[in-house]
Every structure is written in structure tokens, then in C-alpha cells.
Enzyme design. Structure first.
Site, PDB file in Angstrom:
ATOM      1  N   GLY A  46     -25.968   3.983  13.570  1.00 14.40           N
ATOM      2  CA  GLY A  46     -25.862   3.596  14.971  1.00 14.40           C
ATOM      3  C   GLY A  46     -25.373   2.166  15.067  1.00 14.40           C
ATOM      4  O   GLY A  46     -25.424   1.404  14.084  1.00 14.40           O
ATOM      5  N   GLN A  51     -24.205  -6.041  18.744  1.00 12.50           N
ATOM      6  CA  GLN A  51     -24.278  -6.360  17.307  1.00 12.50           C
ATOM      7  C   GLN A  51     -22.932  -6.862  16.767  1.00 12.50           C
ATOM      8  O   GLN A  51     -22.870  -7.436  15.694  1.00 12.50           O
ATOM      9  CB  GLN A  51     -24.752  -5.137  16.505  1.00 12.50           C
ATOM     10  CG  GLN A  51     -26.224  -4.807  16.766  1.00 12.50           C
ATOM     11  CD  GLN A  51     -26.679  -3.595  15.982  1.00 12.50           C
ATOM     12  OE1 GLN A  51     -26.456  -2.460  16.387  1.00 12.50           O
ATOM     13  NE2 GLN A  51     -27.304  -3.837  14.840  1.00 12.50           N
ATOM     14  N   CYS A  94     -32.009  -1.952  10.244  1.00 18.88           N
ATOM     15  CA  CYS A  94     -31.131  -2.522  11.272  1.00 18.88           C
ATOM     16  C   CYS A  94     -29.996  -3.267  10.589  1.00 18.88           C
ATOM     17  O   CYS A  94     -30.245  -4.074   9.688  1.00 18.88           O
ATOM     18  CB  CYS A  94     -31.931  -3.472  12.167  1.00 18.88           C
ATOM     19  SG  CYS A  94     -30.930  -4.175  13.499  1.00 18.88           S
ATOM     20  N   LEU A  95     -28.777  -2.984  11.026  1.00 20.29           N
ATOM     21  CA  LEU A  95     -27.622  -3.641  10.415  1.00 20.29           C
ATOM     22  C   LEU A  95     -27.645  -5.149  10.679  1.00 20.29           C
ATOM     23  O   LEU A  95     -26.995  -5.904   9.965  1.00 20.29           O
ATOM     24  CB  LEU A  95     -26.319  -3.020  10.935  1.00 20.29           C
ATOM     25  CG  LEU A  95     -26.142  -1.535  10.586  1.00 20.29           C
ATOM     26  CD1 LEU A  95     -24.876  -0.979  11.239  1.00 20.29           C
ATOM     27  CD2 LEU A  95     -26.094  -1.329   9.075  1.00 20.29           C
ATOM     28  N   HIS A 136     -33.905   2.704  19.423  1.00 22.67           N
ATOM     29  CA  HIS A 136     -33.555   1.488  18.669  1.00 22.67           C
ATOM     30  C   HIS A 136     -32.317   0.825  19.292  1.00 22.67           C
ATOM     31  O   HIS A 136     -32.280  -0.393  19.495  1.00 22.67           O
ATOM     32  CB  HIS A 136     -33.301   1.891  17.210  1.00 22.67           C
ATOM     33  CG  HIS A 136     -32.892   0.777  16.297  1.00 22.67           C
ATOM     34  ND1 HIS A 136     -33.672   0.339  15.242  1.00 22.67           N
ATOM     35  CD2 HIS A 136     -31.760   0.026  16.242  1.00 22.67           C
ATOM     36  CE1 HIS A 136     -33.045  -0.626  14.601  1.00 22.67           C
ATOM     37  NE2 HIS A 136     -31.868  -0.838  15.181  1.00 22.67           N
ATOM     38  N   GLU A 137     -31.298   1.640  19.598  1.00 21.13           N
ATOM     39  CA  GLU A 137     -30.034   1.084  20.129  1.00 21.13           C
ATOM     40  C   GLU A 137     -30.189   0.622  21.583  1.00 21.13           C
ATOM     41  O   GLU A 137     -29.610  -0.397  21.978  1.00 21.13           O
ATOM     42  CB  GLU A 137     -28.902   2.116  20.012  1.00 21.13           C
ATOM     43  CG  GLU A 137     -28.622   2.636  18.610  1.00 21.13           C
ATOM     44  CD  GLU A 137     -28.349   1.550  17.583  1.00 21.13           C
ATOM     45  OE1 GLU A 137     -27.941   0.442  17.962  1.00 21.13           O
ATOM     46  OE2 GLU A 137     -28.561   1.816  16.382  1.00 21.13           O
ATOM     47  N   HIS A 140     -31.558  -2.685  21.536  1.00 19.15           N
ATOM     48  CA  HIS A 140     -30.539  -3.714  21.251  1.00 19.15           C
ATOM     49  C   HIS A 140     -29.850  -4.190  22.523  1.00 19.15           C
ATOM     50  O   HIS A 140     -29.648  -5.390  22.706  1.00 19.15           O
ATOM     51  CB  HIS A 140     -29.458  -3.161  20.310  1.00 19.15           C
ATOM     52  CG  HIS A 140     -29.735  -3.361  18.853  1.00 19.15           C
ATOM     53  ND1 HIS A 140     -29.986  -4.603  18.297  1.00 19.15           N
ATOM     54  CD2 HIS A 140     -29.761  -2.482  17.813  1.00 19.15           C
ATOM     55  CE1 HIS A 140     -30.166  -4.479  16.990  1.00 19.15           C
ATOM     56  NE2 HIS A 140     -30.045  -3.200  16.668  1.00 19.15           N
TER      57      HIS A 140
HETATM   58  O1  K1U Z   1     -28.676  -0.432  15.139  1.00 22.40           O
HETATM   59  C1  K1U Z   1     -28.581  -0.613  13.939  1.00 22.40           C
HETATM   60  O2  K1U Z   1     -28.830  -1.690  13.462  1.00 22.40           O
HETATM   61  C2  K1U Z   1     -28.161   0.543  13.062  1.00 22.40           C
HETATM   62  C3  K1U Z   1     -29.318   1.196  12.342  1.00 22.40           C
HETATM   63  C4  K1U Z   1     -29.816   2.370  13.178  1.00 22.40           C
HETATM   64  C5  K1U Z   1     -31.169   2.913  12.858  1.00 22.40           C
HETATM   65  C6  K1U Z   1     -31.546   3.273  11.581  1.00 22.40           C
HETATM   66  C7  K1U Z   1     -32.810   3.807  11.340  1.00 22.40           C
HETATM   67  C8  K1U Z   1     -33.675   3.995  12.372  1.00 22.40           C
HETATM   68  C9  K1U Z   1     -33.309   3.626  13.641  1.00 22.40           C
HETATM   69  C10 K1U Z   1     -32.058   3.097  13.894  1.00 22.40           C
HETATM   70  C11 K1U Z   1     -28.811   1.654  10.983  1.00 22.40           C
HETATM   71  O3  K1U Z   1     -27.904   2.422  10.890  1.00 22.40           O
HETATM   72  S1  K1U Z   1     -29.593   1.022   9.573  1.00 22.40           S
HETATM   73  C12 K1U Z   1     -28.768   1.875   8.234  1.00 22.40           C
HETATM   74  C13 K1U Z   1     -29.204   3.283   8.043  1.00 22.40           C
HETATM   75  O4  K1U Z   1     -30.209   3.692   8.595  1.00 22.40           O
HETATM   76  C14 K1U Z   1     -28.416   4.197   7.181  1.00 22.40           C
HETATM   77  C15 K1U Z   1     -27.282   3.792   6.550  1.00 22.40           C
HETATM   78  C16 K1U Z   1     -26.575   4.681   5.743  1.00 22.40           C
HETATM   79  C17 K1U Z   1     -26.993   5.967   5.583  1.00 22.40           C
HETATM   80  C18 K1U Z   1     -28.138   6.399   6.212  1.00 22.40           C
HETATM   81  C19 K1U Z   1     -28.844   5.526   7.009  1.00 22.40           C
HETATM   82 ZN    ZN Z   2     -30.475  -2.389  14.821  1.00 21.60          ZN
END
Ligand code: K1U
Ligand code: ZN
Length: 186
Positions: A46, A51, A94-95, A136-137, A140
Site C-alpha cells: 500500500g 508518503q 510501514c514504508l 493504515h493508509e 496516513h
Molecule cells: O503504507 C505503507 O507504509 C505501506 C505498508 C502497508 C501495510 C503493511 C502491513 C500492514 C498494514 C499496512 C507496506 O506495504 S509495508 C511492506 C509490506 O507489508 C510488504 C512488502 C512486500 C511484500 C509483502 C508485504
Molecule cells: Zn505506512
């Protein structure tokens, strides 16, 4: 299309409340393309526009598994219209907070109203990972981070680590994704 830099804490722009999109026009479509390129490259499941430093209420998502075809989803001006009383706990990442994962408890299911890529009004009922990721988004775009849902002790520890790294000049995600002892928490 262009890959953009992802902001990381303690960048204060991550605390802004994003503005609603007035019209789903060509500039919003270009933003969405850039968001998908950035999200897939990270990689993430996401991304909220803030971001990448754009304070507009736009979210991209793709929850397809590695062996499945891509399933890109776009949520413009999303609003939670209903949330279940029952809660569910998921480990979130979270990225904008690289390499940190923690369990967060949120409503188990939500209904969300939004505009799609064509500007058409939609409503979905979500549960599981989709419900977690949407919440989560949407956090943000309201300037809220998942670490706001964990204990103050853990949050302070995370903030301290990223503030220290910022002082060292580590302001990109790449600086945090190397597996060195100083990048580990706890
Ligand atoms: O919003 C963000 O920072 C993105 C975040 C979204 C998220 C992940 C987990 C739970 C709630 C929201 C991410 O994408 S973190 C990376 C991640 O979860 C992932 C990356 C590669 C493959 C599988 C998962
Ligand atoms: Zn995030």
C-alpha cells in the site's frame, strides 16, 4: 511514470492532514501511476500520496500474493462509513518506518466509501488484510502513523532511532534497509 522518494520519519510532512481531491483529472492519474511505480519498487502492499510528499487523499494498494497476477486498487477521498466493534490484531509495517514491524489492533472489518480511478463513487466492505491496510493508509492521509497505535515506550524507542539516523544524514529508505547492527531496534 516516475519512481518517487518515500518520506521517512521524522519527516514532519508525514503528520499533515491531506486535502480531498477536487477532480479526478490527468494530474491525479499521473500521481497514481507514480505511486504504483514507487509502491511496487519498494516493495509495499500500500502507499498513501503523502508518503511521496503529496498531501492529497489518494491511496494505492495491491494485496495480490507473489504467485498471483497484479491486482492494483486505487482509493480516492476514502471515508470509513462503518467499523466493526470486533477487533483484530495484525503485524504491520510501514514504508516510511523501514524495517520496523509491530502488532496493531484495529476494527476487524470496515466499510469504506471512495472514488475509483475513473472518479466513480464506490463502497466496499473489507476484512482481513484489506481492512488492516485500508485503515493504515487512511491513517496516513490523516497524519497518523501505525506507531501511534503502539505503546509510548516502543514509539519513543523507534522515534529516537530514526532521529539519530537523520542526524547521521540517513534520509533515504536505502540507508535503513541494510542489515547492520545500528539499524536494529530492541
Ligand atoms: O503504507 C505503507 O507504509 C505501506 C505498508 C502497508 C501495510 C503493511 C502491513 C500492514 C498494514 C499496512 C507496506 O506495504 S509495508 C511492506 C509490506 O507489508 C510488504 C512488502 C512486500 C511484500 C509483502 C508485504
Ligand atoms: Zn505506512
Amino acid at each position: 511514470m516516475a519512481k518517487r522518494d518515500i518520506l521517512i520519519i521524522p519527516d514532519t510532512r508525514l503528520r499533515l492532514k491531506s486535502a480531498p481531491v477536487a477532480a479526478v483529472d490527468a494530474s491525479v492519474s499521473a500521481l497514481i501511476d507514480d505511486m504504483f511505480e514507487t509502491m511496487y519498487d519498494a516493495p509495499g502492499i500500500g502507499l498513501a500520496a503523502i508518503q511521496i510528499g503529496v498531501p492529497q487523499r489518494v491511496i494505492t494498494m495491491d494485496l495480490a500474493k507473489k504467485d498471483e497476477p497484479k491486482k492494483p486498487q486505487v482509493f480516492i477521498n476514502p471515508e470509513i462509513s462503518w467499523a466493526a466493534e470486533e477487533k483484530a490484531t495484525y503485524e504491520e509495517g510501514c514504508l516510511s518506518i523501514p524495517e520496523y514491524y509491530e502488532e496493531v489492533t484495529r476494527p476487524k472489518a470496515v466499510k469504506v466509501k471512495f472514488l475509483d480511478r475513473d472518479g466513480k463513487a464506490q463502497e466496499i466492505e473489507a476484512e482481513g488484510l484489506l481492512a488492516t491496510c485500508l485503515q493504515h493508509e487512511i491513517d496516513h492521509i490523516n497524519g497518523v502513523l501505525f506507531i501511534d497505535h503502539i505503546s509510548k515506550l516502543k514509539r519513543d524507542m523507534v522515534m529516537k532511532k530514526f532521529k539519530k539516523a537523520q542526524k547521521r544524514g540517513e534520509t533515504t529508505r536505502a540507508a535503513y534497509t541494510e542489515d547492520t547492527p545500528e539499524h536494529r531496534i530492541g
